[in-house]
Design a protein around this motif. Structure first.
Motif, PDB file in Angstrom:
ATOM      1  N   LEU A  95      11.990  23.650 -26.420  1.00 26.50           N
ATOM      2  CA  LEU A  95      11.082  22.508 -26.477  1.00 26.50           C
ATOM      3  C   LEU A  95      11.509  21.434 -25.484  1.00 26.50           C
ATOM      4  CD1 LEU A  95      10.291  22.109 -30.276  1.00 26.50           C
ATOM      5  CD2 LEU A  95       8.792  22.871 -28.437  1.00 26.50           C
ATOM      6  N   GLU A  96      12.808  21.245 -25.362  1.00 30.52           N
ATOM      7  CA  GLU A  96      13.275  20.246 -24.400  1.00 30.52           C
ATOM      8  C   GLU A  96      12.868  20.649 -22.980  1.00 30.52           C
ATOM      9  OE1 GLU A  96      17.318  20.316 -25.453  1.00 30.52           O
ATOM     10  OE2 GLU A  96      17.059  18.990 -27.180  1.00 30.52           O
ATOM     11  N   GLN A  97      12.943  21.952 -22.733  1.00 29.69           N
ATOM     12  CA  GLN A  97      12.508  22.449 -21.421  1.00 29.69           C
ATOM     13  C   GLN A  97      11.023  22.170 -21.218  1.00 29.69           C
ATOM     14  OE1 GLN A  97      14.313  23.860 -18.850  1.00 29.69           O
ATOM     15  NE2 GLN A  97      12.373  23.506 -17.838  1.00 29.69           N
ATOM     16  N   GLN A  98      10.242  22.426 -22.244  1.00 32.32           N
ATOM     17  CA  GLN A  98       8.804  22.166 -22.143  1.00 32.32           C
ATOM     18  C   GLN A  98       8.537  20.701 -21.841  1.00 32.32           C
ATOM     19  OE1 GLN A  98       6.021  23.634 -25.013  1.00 32.32           O
ATOM     20  NE2 GLN A  98       7.254  25.437 -25.481  1.00 32.32           N
ATOM     21  N   ARG A  99       9.326  19.850 -22.478  1.00 32.20           N
ATOM     22  CA  ARG A  99       9.134  18.422 -22.214  1.00 32.20           C
ATOM     23  C   ARG A  99       9.381  18.109 -20.752  1.00 32.20           C
ATOM     24  NH1 ARG A  99      11.110  13.415 -25.378  1.00 32.20           N
ATOM     25  NH2 ARG A  99      12.453  13.476 -23.550  1.00 32.20           N
ATOM     26  N   GLU A 100      10.407  18.704 -20.201  1.00 28.89           N
ATOM     27  CA  GLU A 100      10.685  18.449 -18.784  1.00 28.89           C
ATOM     28  C   GLU A 100       9.554  18.969 -17.906  1.00 28.89           C
ATOM     29  OE1 GLU A 100      14.512  19.661 -17.413  1.00 28.89           O
ATOM     30  OE2 GLU A 100      15.492  18.997 -19.267  1.00 28.89           O
ATOM     31  N   ASP A 101       9.050  20.169 -18.247  1.00 33.76           N
ATOM     32  CA  ASP A 101       7.942  20.709 -17.467  1.00 33.76           C
ATOM     33  C   ASP A 101       6.746  19.770 -17.526  1.00 33.76           C
ATOM     34  OD1 ASP A 101       9.570  22.826 -16.980  1.00 33.76           O
ATOM     35  OD2 ASP A 101       8.607  24.174 -18.404  1.00 33.76           O
ATOM     36  N   ILE A 102       6.474  19.276 -18.711  1.00 32.23           N
ATOM     37  CA  ILE A 102       5.348  18.359 -18.872  1.00 32.23           C
ATOM     38  C   ILE A 102       5.581  17.100 -18.056  1.00 32.23           C
ATOM     39  CG2 ILE A 102       4.270  16.796 -20.530  1.00 32.23           C
ATOM     40  CD1 ILE A 102       4.286  19.050 -22.525  1.00 32.23           C
ATOM     41  N   ASP A 103       6.799  16.600 -18.096  1.00 28.91           N
ATOM     42  CA  ASP A 103       7.100  15.407 -17.306  1.00 28.91           C
ATOM     43  C   ASP A 103       6.853  15.672 -15.823  1.00 28.91           C
ATOM     44  OD1 ASP A 103       7.695  14.041 -19.545  1.00 28.91           O
ATOM     45  OD2 ASP A 103       9.865  14.235 -19.387  1.00 28.91           O
ATOM     46  N   GLY A 104       7.266  16.857 -15.365  1.00 26.25           N
ATOM     47  CA  GLY A 104       7.012  17.195 -13.967  1.00 26.25           C
ATOM     48  C   GLY A 104       5.532  17.214 -13.647  1.00 26.25           C
ATOM     49  N   ALA A 105       4.771  17.836 -14.532  1.00 26.92           N
ATOM     50  CA  ALA A 105       3.333  17.884 -14.316  1.00 26.92           C
ATOM     51  C   ALA A 105       2.740  16.488 -14.308  1.00 26.92           C
ATOM     52  CB  ALA A 105       2.682  18.738 -15.403  1.00 26.92           C
ATOM     53  N   LEU A 106       3.253  15.646 -15.189  1.00 31.70           N
ATOM     54  CA  LEU A 106       2.735  14.281 -15.259  1.00 31.70           C
ATOM     55  C   LEU A 106       3.012  13.536 -13.957  1.00 31.70           C
ATOM     56  CD1 LEU A 106       3.452  13.163 -18.925  1.00 31.70           C
ATOM     57  CD2 LEU A 106       1.261  13.263 -17.748  1.00 31.70           C
ATOM     58  N   ILE A 107       4.175  13.769 -13.397  1.00 34.32           N
ATOM     59  CA  ILE A 107       4.491  13.113 -12.126  1.00 34.32           C
ATOM     60  C   ILE A 107       3.502  13.545 -11.048  1.00 34.32           C
ATOM     61  CG2 ILE A 107       6.170  13.069 -10.248  1.00 34.32           C
ATOM     62  CD1 ILE A 107       8.365  13.038 -12.380  1.00 34.32           C
ATOM     63  N   GLU A 108       3.292  14.866 -10.988  1.00 34.95           N
ATOM     64  CA  GLU A 108       2.339  15.360  -9.986  1.00 34.95           C
ATOM     65  C   GLU A 108       0.950  14.775 -10.230  1.00 34.95           C
ATOM     66  OE1 GLU A 108       2.898  19.752  -9.531  1.00 34.95           O
ATOM     67  OE2 GLU A 108       1.541  19.450  -7.834  1.00 34.95           O
ATOM     68  N   LEU A 109       0.574  14.724 -11.484  1.00 32.58           N
ATOM     69  CA  LEU A 109      -0.750  14.202 -11.824  1.00 32.58           C
ATOM     70  C   LEU A 109      -0.888  12.738 -11.420  1.00 32.58           C
ATOM     71  CD1 LEU A 109      -1.875  15.567 -15.287  1.00 32.58           C
ATOM     72  CD2 LEU A 109      -3.109  15.624 -13.133  1.00 32.58           C
ATOM     73  N   ARG A 110       0.117  11.964 -11.728  1.00 32.77           N
ATOM     74  CA  ARG A 110       0.016  10.529 -11.425  1.00 32.77           C
ATOM     75  C   ARG A 110      -0.036  10.300  -9.917  1.00 32.77           C
ATOM     76  NH1 ARG A 110       0.896   9.046 -16.605  1.00 32.77           N
ATOM     77  NH2 ARG A 110       2.903   9.613 -17.539  1.00 32.77           N
ATOM     78  N   GLU A 111       0.704  11.101  -9.185  1.00 28.78           N
ATOM     79  CA  GLU A 111       0.624  10.975  -7.729  1.00 28.78           C
ATOM     80  C   GLU A 111      -0.788  11.282  -7.240  1.00 28.78           C
ATOM     81  OE1 GLU A 111       3.561  13.652  -6.352  1.00 28.78           O
ATOM     82  OE2 GLU A 111       5.248  12.295  -6.722  1.00 28.78           O
ATOM     83  N   ALA A 112      -1.331  12.386  -7.750  1.00 32.52           N
ATOM     84  CA  ALA A 112      -2.686  12.760  -7.341  1.00 32.52           C
ATOM     85  C   ALA A 112      -3.675  11.667  -7.722  1.00 32.52           C
ATOM     86  CB  ALA A 112      -3.072  14.087  -7.998  1.00 32.52           C
ATOM     87  N   CYS A 113      -3.523  11.116  -8.921  1.00 34.84           N
ATOM     88  CA  CYS A 113      -4.412  10.037  -9.355  1.00 34.84           C
ATOM     89  C   CYS A 113      -4.292   8.837  -8.414  1.00 34.84           C
ATOM     90  CB  CYS A 113      -4.060   9.619 -10.787  1.00 34.84           C
ATOM     91  SG  CYS A 113      -4.647  10.751 -12.057  1.00 34.84           S
TER      92      CYS A 113
END
Lengths: 160, 160
Positions: free
Chosen positions: B103-121
């Motif tokens: 689950l901790e790994q999933q959280r990190e993956d999600i955080d990574g995706a969020l970073i990419e998303l915010r940049e794109a936004c």
DNA sequence: GTCAACGTTTACGTAAACGTCAACTTGATC
DNA sequence: GATCAAGTTGACGTTTACGTAAACGTTGAC
């Protein structure tokens, strides 16, 4: 040089793109089946243009952030039919924001699960320490596990 | 009273457990199919004992933290065959810890995706602001979306 | 007596994103 | 000309956790 990688006339085989983006041929054909890609043909073989390559990049980027293929297709469709791209950008922005809030929600859910898990672990640890301390698995045992997971299962977190 | 809820002889119908734990009859039968539950029978009808109720609680708790039904079954099996339960507790503890790191790994993956998303936004927002500021969707538009999601999709984050 | 409400079993449907054959064609090479 | 590598097109398989009929039996209320 005629074969300059940056020249727009440059084309790609399916395997070149697969190698470059670490995808499988099956995946690219699948995307084509779903209308996300429409490479040209040279006889039977697929010939990917520069634009196809860009589309593939967008597809994979969309996947990385957890968009479904159908959502990605909608966005790609807008790129095509739209002239200036402004309306499409607005739609994409909206999608991205929605996805961001969804991901934030997932994070909260995971945090909740982690809390429950840690409580359960703590209970078990206490009781095991009482009864059979020898059976208590040390946290150090997981160094291997952690190391084994160091290579990227980055997609696994996004609902696969 | 004979019908004291805490008396171990007390039994439950399928619907009583469903109401108590907000599950569907179909789900309980499915768990039975998969060997997670083995309620007694009264004619055709299922009769759930106290122990069955406990098992159901464990099943649902396992689901909440993202364990698959087969993983849950393994743990439950250990509860049964084992006398003192110490070895089983050790196994459970191990599973729980593994799940926690996953689950901790999933959280990190999600955080990574969020970073990419915010940049794109951010990119989209800047460009839209230049070209067509009128099309720029205001963040306020998502109050409804947020409100609509306030009821619990707590399981959706765990790989369903 | 009959209708509703609950229970039962069997079994197919779902959704996502490909993996995994199978069977075939094409072009290049020895 | 035989083989080999790489490409192609179907089409079915996989996984998870049930949902959703269909068809039927039992019981209690009216």
């Amino acid at each position: 040089m005629l074969a300059d990688l940056r020249r727009p006339e440059r084309t790609f085989t399916i395997r070149q793109l697969c190698n470059e983006f670490k995808a499988t041929p099956r995946a690219l054909r699948f995307y084509e089946d779903k209308g996300l890609l429409t490479p040209a043909r040279e006889g039977l073989n697929r010939v990917y243009s520069h634009k196809d390559r860009v589309r593939l990049q967008l597809i994979l980027r969309g996947k990385r952030v957890g968009l479904s293929l159908s959502e990605i297709r909608e966005l790609l469709d807008l790129y095509d039919e739209n002239d200036d791209g402004a309306a499409q950008m607005a739609r994409s922005l909206k999608k991205f924001r929605e996805r961001a809030t969804a991901l934030e929600q997932q994070r909260e859910d995971i945090d909740g699960a982690l809390i429950e898990l840690r409580e359960a672990c703590a209970r078990l640890e206490r009781r095991l320490a009482e009864i059979r301390p020898d059976l208590l698995p040390r946290a150090a045992d997981y160094d291997q596990v952690l190391r084994a997971r160091l290579d990227g299962h980055a997609d696994a977190a996004l609902g696969k």
